[in-house]
Write a protein that holds these residues in place. Sequence first.
Motif, PDB file in Angstrom:
ATOM      1  N   GLY A  11      45.556  26.769  42.378  1.00  5.07           N
ATOM      2  CA  GLY A  11      45.767  26.679  43.816  1.00  5.07           C
ATOM      3  C   GLY A  11      46.054  27.999  44.506  1.00  5.07           C
ATOM      4  N   VAL A  12      45.973  29.124  43.779  1.00  2.00           N
ATOM      5  CA  VAL A  12      46.264  30.438  44.368  1.00  2.00           C
ATOM      6  C   VAL A  12      44.959  31.121  44.749  1.00  2.00           C
ATOM      7  CG1 VAL A  12      47.308  32.707  44.006  1.00  2.00           C
ATOM      8  CG2 VAL A  12      48.359  30.672  42.991  1.00  2.00           C
ATOM      9  N   SER A  13      44.859  31.551  45.997  1.00  2.12           N
ATOM     10  CA  SER A  13      43.700  32.286  46.478  1.00  2.12           C
ATOM     11  C   SER A  13      44.045  33.770  46.581  1.00  2.12           C
ATOM     12  CB  SER A  13      43.271  31.775  47.860  1.00  2.12           C
ATOM     13  OG  SER A  13      42.341  32.661  48.465  1.00  2.12           O
ATOM     14  N   TYR A  14      43.083  34.614  46.280  1.00  3.20           N
ATOM     15  CA  TYR A  14      43.337  36.052  46.397  1.00  3.20           C
ATOM     16  C   TYR A  14      43.544  36.462  47.850  1.00  3.20           C
ATOM     17  CZ  TYR A  14      38.792  37.811  48.201  1.00  3.20           C
ATOM     18  OH  TYR A  14      37.697  38.123  48.980  1.00  3.20           O
ATOM     19  N   LEU A  15      43.197  35.575  48.780  1.00  4.17           N
ATOM     20  CA  LEU A  15      43.375  35.859  50.198  1.00  4.17           C
ATOM     21  C   LEU A  15      44.683  35.303  50.752  1.00  4.17           C
ATOM     22  CD1 LEU A  15      39.726  35.289  51.448  1.00  4.17           C
ATOM     23  CD2 LEU A  15      40.940  37.462  51.230  1.00  4.17           C
ATOM     24  N   ASP A 192      39.194  34.457  43.026  1.00  2.00           N
ATOM     25  CA  ASP A 192      40.635  34.254  42.868  1.00  2.00           C
ATOM     26  C   ASP A 192      41.096  34.690  41.482  1.00  2.00           C
ATOM     27  OD1 ASP A 192      40.682  33.239  45.449  1.00  2.00           O
ATOM     28  OD2 ASP A 192      40.253  31.208  44.760  1.00  2.00           O
ATOM     29  N   SER A 193      40.909  35.986  41.233  1.00  2.00           N
ATOM     30  CA  SER A 193      41.282  36.562  39.948  1.00  2.00           C
ATOM     31  C   SER A 193      41.897  37.926  40.176  1.00  2.00           C
ATOM     32  CB  SER A 193      40.046  36.698  39.044  1.00  2.00           C
ATOM     33  OG  SER A 193      39.114  37.620  39.606  1.00  2.00           O
ATOM     34  N   ARG A 194      42.669  38.368  39.210  1.00  2.00           N
ATOM     35  CA  ARG A 194      43.325  39.673  39.356  1.00  2.00           C
ATOM     36  C   ARG A 194      42.288  40.803  39.336  1.00  2.00           C
ATOM     37  NH1 ARG A 194      46.157  39.874  33.324  1.00  2.00           N
ATOM     38  NH2 ARG A 194      44.476  41.013  32.303  1.00  2.00           N
ATOM     39  N   GLU A 195      41.194  40.604  38.559  1.00  2.00           N
ATOM     40  CA  GLU A 195      40.160  41.631  38.466  1.00  2.00           C
ATOM     41  C   GLU A 195      39.441  41.821  39.806  1.00  2.00           C
ATOM     42  OE1 GLU A 195      40.825  39.898  34.398  1.00  2.00           O
ATOM     43  OE2 GLU A 195      40.530  39.084  36.407  1.00  2.00           O
ATOM     44  N   TYR A 196      39.087  40.709  40.449  1.00  2.00           N
ATOM     45  CA  TYR A 196      38.393  40.796  41.732  1.00  2.00           C
ATOM     46  C   TYR A 196      39.305  41.424  42.785  1.00  2.00           C
ATOM     47  CZ  TYR A 196      35.281  39.536  45.571  1.00  2.00           C
ATOM     48  OH  TYR A 196      34.431  39.590  46.660  1.00  2.00           O
ATOM     49  N   MET A 197      40.571  41.071  42.741  1.00  2.00           N
ATOM     50  CA  MET A 197      41.525  41.617  43.702  1.00  2.00           C
ATOM     51  C   MET A 197      41.612  43.140  43.551  1.00  2.00           C
ATOM     52  SD  MET A 197      45.199  40.015  44.710  1.00  2.00           S
ATOM     53  CE  MET A 197      45.998  40.199  43.114  1.00  2.00           C
ATOM     54  N   ALA A 198      41.661  43.630  42.317  1.00  2.00           N
ATOM     55  CA  ALA A 198      41.725  45.069  42.077  1.00  2.00           C
ATOM     56  C   ALA A 198      40.457  45.764  42.551  1.00  2.00           C
ATOM     57  CB  ALA A 198      41.944  45.335  40.588  1.00  2.00           C
ATOM     58  N   LEU A 199      39.309  45.156  42.272  1.00  2.00           N
ATOM     59  CA  LEU A 199      38.040  45.766  42.665  1.00  2.00           C
ATOM     60  C   LEU A 199      37.834  45.735  44.179  1.00  2.00           C
ATOM     61  CD1 LEU A 199      35.816  44.351  39.788  1.00  2.00           C
ATOM     62  CD2 LEU A 199      36.586  46.715  40.078  1.00  2.00           C
TER      63      LEU A 199
END
Length: 286
Positions: A11-15, A192-199
Amino acid sequence: MAINAIPLGTGVSYLDQDELPDVLRKLEGYVPTPYDDGKHIATIGIGIALQNKNRTSVLAGNLALVLRKIGVFAASDAAAPANETAAQRDLRYKTIVSEFAVIVQAYQLSTYSETILGLALNAKVAQYAPSRTFTLSLSQAKEVKKEFITGYTIGPFVGSGAQTELDKLLKGLLVPAGTPAPPPPDTPVPHDSREYMALMSLYFNGRNLIGKKLRDALATGNRAEVWYEIRYNSNLGALSTTPPNTAKGTARRRYYESQIFGLYSALQLDAQTITEAEAKQIYQMY
Protein backbone atom coordinates in the motif's frame (compact mmCIF):
# COMPACT_ATOMS: atom_id res chain seq x y z
CA MET A 1 18.79 -9.93 -17.17
CA ALA A 2 17.61 -6.90 -15.20
CA ILE A 3 17.52 -5.59 -11.65
CA ASN A 4 14.68 -7.02 -9.57
CA ALA A 5 13.28 -4.10 -7.58
CA ILE A 6 12.31 -4.30 -3.92
CA PRO A 7 8.78 -2.96 -3.19
CA LEU A 8 8.46 -0.18 -0.63
CA GLY A 9 5.73 -2.02 1.23
CA THR A 10 2.10 -2.99 0.99
CA GLY A 11 0.00 0.00 0.00
CA VAL A 12 3.01 2.37 -0.10
CA SER A 13 3.46 4.55 -3.18
CA TYR A 14 6.75 6.22 -4.02
CA LEU A 15 4.70 9.38 -4.54
CA ASP A 16 3.31 9.41 -0.98
CA GLN A 17 4.32 12.67 0.68
CA ASP A 18 6.67 10.85 3.07
CA GLU A 19 8.44 8.99 0.26
CA LEU A 20 10.02 10.57 -2.87
CA PRO A 21 8.57 14.08 -2.29
CA ASP A 22 10.20 14.11 1.15
CA VAL A 23 13.44 12.63 -0.20
CA LEU A 24 13.58 15.46 -2.75
CA ARG A 25 12.81 17.99 -0.03
CA LYS A 26 15.81 16.74 1.93
CA LEU A 27 18.09 16.74 -1.10
CA GLU A 28 16.92 19.89 -2.91
CA GLY A 29 15.55 21.86 0.01
CA TYR A 30 12.22 23.64 0.32
CA VAL A 31 11.71 27.37 -0.05
CA PRO A 32 8.09 28.63 -0.02
CA THR A 33 8.77 31.75 -2.09
CA PRO A 34 10.76 32.45 -5.29
CA TYR A 35 14.49 31.98 -4.78
CA ASP A 36 17.79 31.94 -6.65
CA ASP A 37 18.86 28.33 -7.27
CA GLY A 38 22.53 29.31 -7.26
CA LYS A 39 22.63 29.92 -11.01
CA HIS A 40 20.22 32.89 -10.87
CA ILE A 41 17.34 30.73 -12.10
CA ALA A 42 14.06 31.69 -10.42
CA THR A 43 12.85 28.62 -8.53
CA ILE A 44 10.17 27.85 -5.93
CA GLY A 45 9.12 25.09 -3.58
CA ILE A 46 11.11 21.88 -3.97
CA GLY A 47 13.30 22.67 -6.95
CA ILE A 48 10.57 23.78 -9.37
CA ALA A 49 12.41 26.01 -11.83
CA LEU A 50 10.43 28.86 -13.34
CA GLN A 51 13.01 29.59 -16.04
CA ASN A 52 15.07 27.56 -18.49
CA LYS A 53 18.75 26.98 -17.74
CA ASN A 54 19.84 30.04 -19.74
CA ARG A 55 17.13 32.24 -18.17
CA THR A 56 16.06 33.31 -21.66
CA SER A 57 12.48 32.17 -21.19
CA VAL A 58 9.99 31.00 -18.60
CA LEU A 59 9.02 27.33 -18.20
CA ALA A 60 5.32 27.96 -18.81
CA GLY A 61 4.17 24.51 -17.65
CA ASN A 62 5.99 24.81 -14.32
CA LEU A 63 4.62 28.30 -13.81
CA ALA A 64 1.11 27.06 -14.61
CA LEU A 65 1.48 24.28 -12.00
CA VAL A 66 2.36 26.86 -9.34
CA LEU A 67 -0.42 29.25 -10.36
CA ARG A 68 -2.99 26.48 -10.21
CA LYS A 69 -1.81 25.38 -6.79
CA ILE A 70 -1.99 28.87 -5.28
CA GLY A 71 -5.47 29.41 -6.68
CA VAL A 72 -4.93 31.97 -9.44
CA PHE A 73 -6.69 29.95 -12.15
CA ALA A 74 -9.56 29.06 -9.80
CA ALA A 75 -10.08 32.74 -8.97
CA SER A 76 -10.03 33.64 -12.65
CA ASP A 77 -12.44 30.79 -13.45
CA ALA A 78 -14.91 32.15 -10.89
CA ALA A 79 -15.04 35.47 -12.74
CA ALA A 80 -15.24 33.97 -16.23
CA PRO A 81 -18.49 34.05 -18.29
CA ALA A 82 -20.70 31.00 -17.83
CA ASN A 83 -20.77 30.38 -21.59
CA GLU A 84 -16.99 30.53 -22.03
CA THR A 85 -15.67 27.92 -24.47
CA ALA A 86 -12.64 25.70 -23.87
CA ALA A 87 -10.72 27.68 -26.47
CA GLN A 88 -11.54 30.94 -24.70
CA ARG A 89 -10.50 29.45 -21.37
CA ASP A 90 -7.21 28.29 -22.85
CA LEU A 91 -6.53 31.77 -24.19
CA ARG A 92 -7.32 33.23 -20.76
CA TYR A 93 -4.93 30.79 -19.08
CA LYS A 94 -2.19 31.64 -21.59
CA THR A 95 -2.71 35.35 -20.89
CA ILE A 96 -2.42 34.79 -17.14
CA VAL A 97 0.78 32.77 -17.46
CA SER A 98 2.20 35.37 -19.84
CA GLU A 99 1.52 38.15 -17.31
CA PHE A 100 3.49 36.31 -14.62
CA ALA A 101 6.21 35.30 -17.10
CA VAL A 102 6.83 38.95 -17.94
CA ILE A 103 7.46 39.66 -14.25
CA VAL A 104 9.82 36.70 -13.80
CA GLN A 105 11.85 37.78 -16.82
CA ALA A 106 11.82 41.46 -15.88
CA TYR A 107 13.18 40.84 -12.38
CA GLN A 108 16.10 38.55 -13.21
CA LEU A 109 17.78 37.28 -10.05
CA SER A 110 21.18 38.07 -11.51
CA THR A 111 20.22 41.73 -10.97
CA TYR A 112 17.29 41.90 -8.54
CA SER A 113 16.82 40.35 -5.13
CA GLU A 114 14.51 37.45 -4.35
CA THR A 115 12.45 39.84 -2.21
CA ILE A 116 11.81 42.25 -5.07
CA LEU A 117 10.79 39.44 -7.41
CA GLY A 118 8.51 38.00 -4.74
CA LEU A 119 6.82 41.34 -4.09
CA ALA A 120 6.18 41.87 -7.81
CA LEU A 121 4.65 38.40 -8.15
CA ASN A 122 2.56 38.89 -5.00
CA ALA A 123 1.12 42.08 -6.44
CA LYS A 124 0.08 40.26 -9.58
CA VAL A 125 -1.47 37.37 -7.59
CA ALA A 126 -3.47 39.93 -5.58
CA GLN A 127 -5.14 41.12 -8.78
CA TYR A 128 -6.78 37.68 -9.07
CA ALA A 129 -6.93 36.45 -5.47
CA PRO A 130 -6.45 39.27 -2.94
CA SER A 131 -5.92 36.90 -0.01
CA ARG A 132 -3.19 34.86 -1.73
CA THR A 133 0.53 35.33 -2.36
CA PHE A 134 3.03 33.68 -4.67
CA THR A 135 3.86 31.15 -1.97
CA LEU A 136 3.75 27.36 -1.68
CA SER A 137 3.28 25.63 1.66
CA LEU A 138 5.36 22.48 2.17
CA SER A 139 2.33 20.32 1.43
CA GLN A 140 1.58 22.30 -1.73
CA ALA A 141 5.22 22.12 -2.82
CA LYS A 142 5.16 18.32 -2.49
CA GLU A 143 1.91 18.18 -4.47
CA VAL A 144 3.38 20.31 -7.26
CA LYS A 145 6.43 18.02 -7.36
CA LYS A 146 4.13 15.00 -7.59
CA GLU A 147 2.16 16.57 -10.45
CA PHE A 148 5.41 17.38 -12.22
CA ILE A 149 6.34 13.69 -11.95
CA THR A 150 3.02 12.13 -12.97
CA GLY A 151 2.09 14.66 -15.65
CA TYR A 152 -0.56 17.35 -15.84
CA THR A 153 -3.06 19.11 -18.07
CA ILE A 154 -3.92 22.70 -17.20
CA GLY A 155 -5.90 24.04 -20.11
CA PRO A 156 -3.34 24.48 -22.91
CA PHE A 157 -0.42 23.50 -20.68
CA VAL A 158 0.35 19.78 -20.84
CA GLY A 159 3.28 17.87 -19.36
CA SER A 160 3.85 14.16 -19.91
CA GLY A 161 5.65 13.93 -16.58
CA ALA A 162 9.09 12.82 -15.47
CA GLN A 163 7.74 9.33 -14.71
CA THR A 164 6.85 8.72 -18.37
CA GLU A 165 10.26 9.97 -19.48
CA LEU A 166 12.19 7.85 -16.96
CA ASP A 167 10.12 4.74 -17.70
CA LYS A 168 11.26 4.88 -21.32
CA LEU A 169 14.87 4.71 -20.15
CA LEU A 170 14.28 1.91 -17.64
CA LYS A 171 11.94 -0.33 -19.65
CA GLY A 172 13.19 -3.91 -19.34
CA LEU A 173 16.07 -2.86 -17.09
CA LEU A 174 14.28 -2.50 -13.75
CA VAL A 175 11.56 -5.08 -13.14
CA PRO A 176 9.34 -6.24 -10.24
CA ALA A 177 10.82 -8.77 -7.83
CA GLY A 178 10.35 -12.33 -9.06
CA THR A 179 10.22 -11.43 -12.75
CA PRO A 180 11.76 -14.22 -14.86
CA ALA A 181 14.78 -13.58 -17.07
CA PRO A 182 14.57 -12.34 -19.70
CA PRO A 183 11.60 -10.16 -18.66
CA PRO A 184 8.52 -10.32 -20.91
CA PRO A 185 8.16 -7.27 -23.22
CA ASP A 186 5.09 -6.01 -21.33
CA THR A 187 6.79 -6.07 -17.89
CA PRO A 188 5.96 -2.78 -16.12
CA VAL A 189 8.61 -0.60 -14.53
CA PRO A 190 8.11 -0.97 -10.74
CA HIS A 191 7.50 2.57 -9.53
CA ASP A 192 6.83 1.80 -5.89
CA SER A 193 10.31 0.54 -5.12
CA ARG A 194 13.38 1.93 -3.45
CA GLU A 195 15.39 1.48 -6.67
CA TYR A 196 12.97 3.52 -8.79
CA MET A 197 12.84 6.22 -6.13
CA ALA A 198 16.65 6.52 -6.15
CA LEU A 199 16.81 6.63 -9.94
CA MET A 200 14.05 9.25 -10.13
CA SER A 201 16.00 11.44 -7.72
CA LEU A 202 19.10 10.98 -9.88
CA TYR A 203 17.05 11.80 -13.00
CA PHE A 204 15.78 15.00 -11.41
CA ASN A 205 19.34 16.12 -10.74
CA GLY A 206 20.27 15.58 -14.39
CA ARG A 207 18.63 13.53 -17.12
CA ASN A 208 22.04 12.62 -18.52
CA LEU A 209 22.85 10.86 -15.22
CA ILE A 210 20.73 7.89 -16.35
CA GLY A 211 23.52 7.24 -18.82
CA LYS A 212 24.73 4.27 -20.83
CA LYS A 213 27.02 2.80 -18.16
CA LEU A 214 24.28 2.85 -15.56
CA ARG A 215 21.73 1.36 -17.97
CA ASP A 216 24.23 -1.31 -19.03
CA ALA A 217 24.72 -2.27 -15.39
CA LEU A 218 20.95 -2.48 -14.95
CA ALA A 219 20.65 -4.61 -18.08
CA THR A 220 23.16 -7.16 -16.78
CA GLY A 221 21.51 -7.28 -13.36
CA ASN A 222 24.68 -6.02 -11.70
CA ARG A 223 23.35 -4.24 -8.63
CA ALA A 224 26.83 -3.49 -7.27
CA GLU A 225 27.84 -1.77 -10.52
CA VAL A 226 24.65 0.34 -10.53
CA TRP A 227 25.34 1.30 -6.92
CA TYR A 228 28.90 2.30 -7.90
CA GLU A 229 27.69 4.35 -10.87
CA ILE A 230 25.29 6.27 -8.64
CA ARG A 231 27.69 6.78 -5.76
CA TYR A 232 30.90 7.59 -7.62
CA ASN A 233 30.77 7.77 -11.42
CA SER A 234 27.92 10.28 -11.45
CA ASN A 235 30.02 12.64 -9.33
CA LEU A 236 33.39 12.61 -11.06
CA GLY A 237 33.80 16.35 -10.72
CA ALA A 238 34.30 15.94 -6.98
CA LEU A 239 37.47 13.93 -7.65
CA SER A 240 39.11 16.50 -9.94
CA THR A 241 41.94 18.76 -8.83
CA THR A 242 39.60 21.74 -9.19
CA PRO A 243 36.19 20.45 -8.07
CA PRO A 244 33.12 22.66 -8.66
CA ASN A 245 31.57 24.57 -5.77
CA THR A 246 28.69 22.09 -5.72
CA ALA A 247 30.94 19.01 -5.41
CA LYS A 248 30.38 18.39 -1.70
CA GLY A 249 26.63 18.80 -1.97
CA THR A 250 26.51 16.52 -5.00
CA ALA A 251 28.60 13.89 -3.19
CA ARG A 252 26.18 13.93 -0.25
CA ARG A 253 23.26 13.53 -2.62
CA ARG A 254 24.87 10.59 -4.44
CA TYR A 255 25.66 8.92 -1.12
CA TYR A 256 22.01 9.22 -0.08
CA GLU A 257 20.68 8.03 -3.47
CA SER A 258 22.98 5.01 -3.50
CA GLN A 259 21.86 4.15 0.02
CA ILE A 260 18.23 4.22 -1.11
CA PHE A 261 19.00 2.08 -4.17
CA GLY A 262 20.80 -0.46 -2.04
CA LEU A 263 23.95 -2.48 -2.55
CA TYR A 264 22.05 -5.67 -1.73
CA SER A 265 18.62 -6.88 -2.80
CA ALA A 266 17.76 -7.99 0.74
CA LEU A 267 16.52 -5.48 3.31
CA GLN A 268 17.86 -7.52 6.24
CA LEU A 269 21.45 -8.59 5.65
CA ASP A 270 23.02 -11.79 6.89
CA ALA A 271 24.87 -14.78 5.48
CA GLN A 272 21.61 -16.28 4.24
CA THR A 273 20.15 -13.22 2.50
CA ILE A 274 23.30 -12.09 0.64
CA THR A 275 23.41 -14.15 -2.54
CA GLU A 276 26.59 -15.61 -3.99
CA ALA A 277 26.09 -13.60 -7.18
CA GLU A 278 25.81 -10.34 -5.23
CA ALA A 279 28.91 -11.15 -3.21
CA LYS A 280 30.88 -11.74 -6.43
CA GLN A 281 29.58 -8.53 -7.99
CA ILE A 282 30.63 -6.50 -4.97
CA TYR A 283 34.09 -8.16 -4.94
CA GLN A 284 34.54 -7.42 -8.66
CA MET A 285 33.40 -3.82 -8.19
CA TYR A 286 36.24 -3.17 -5.77
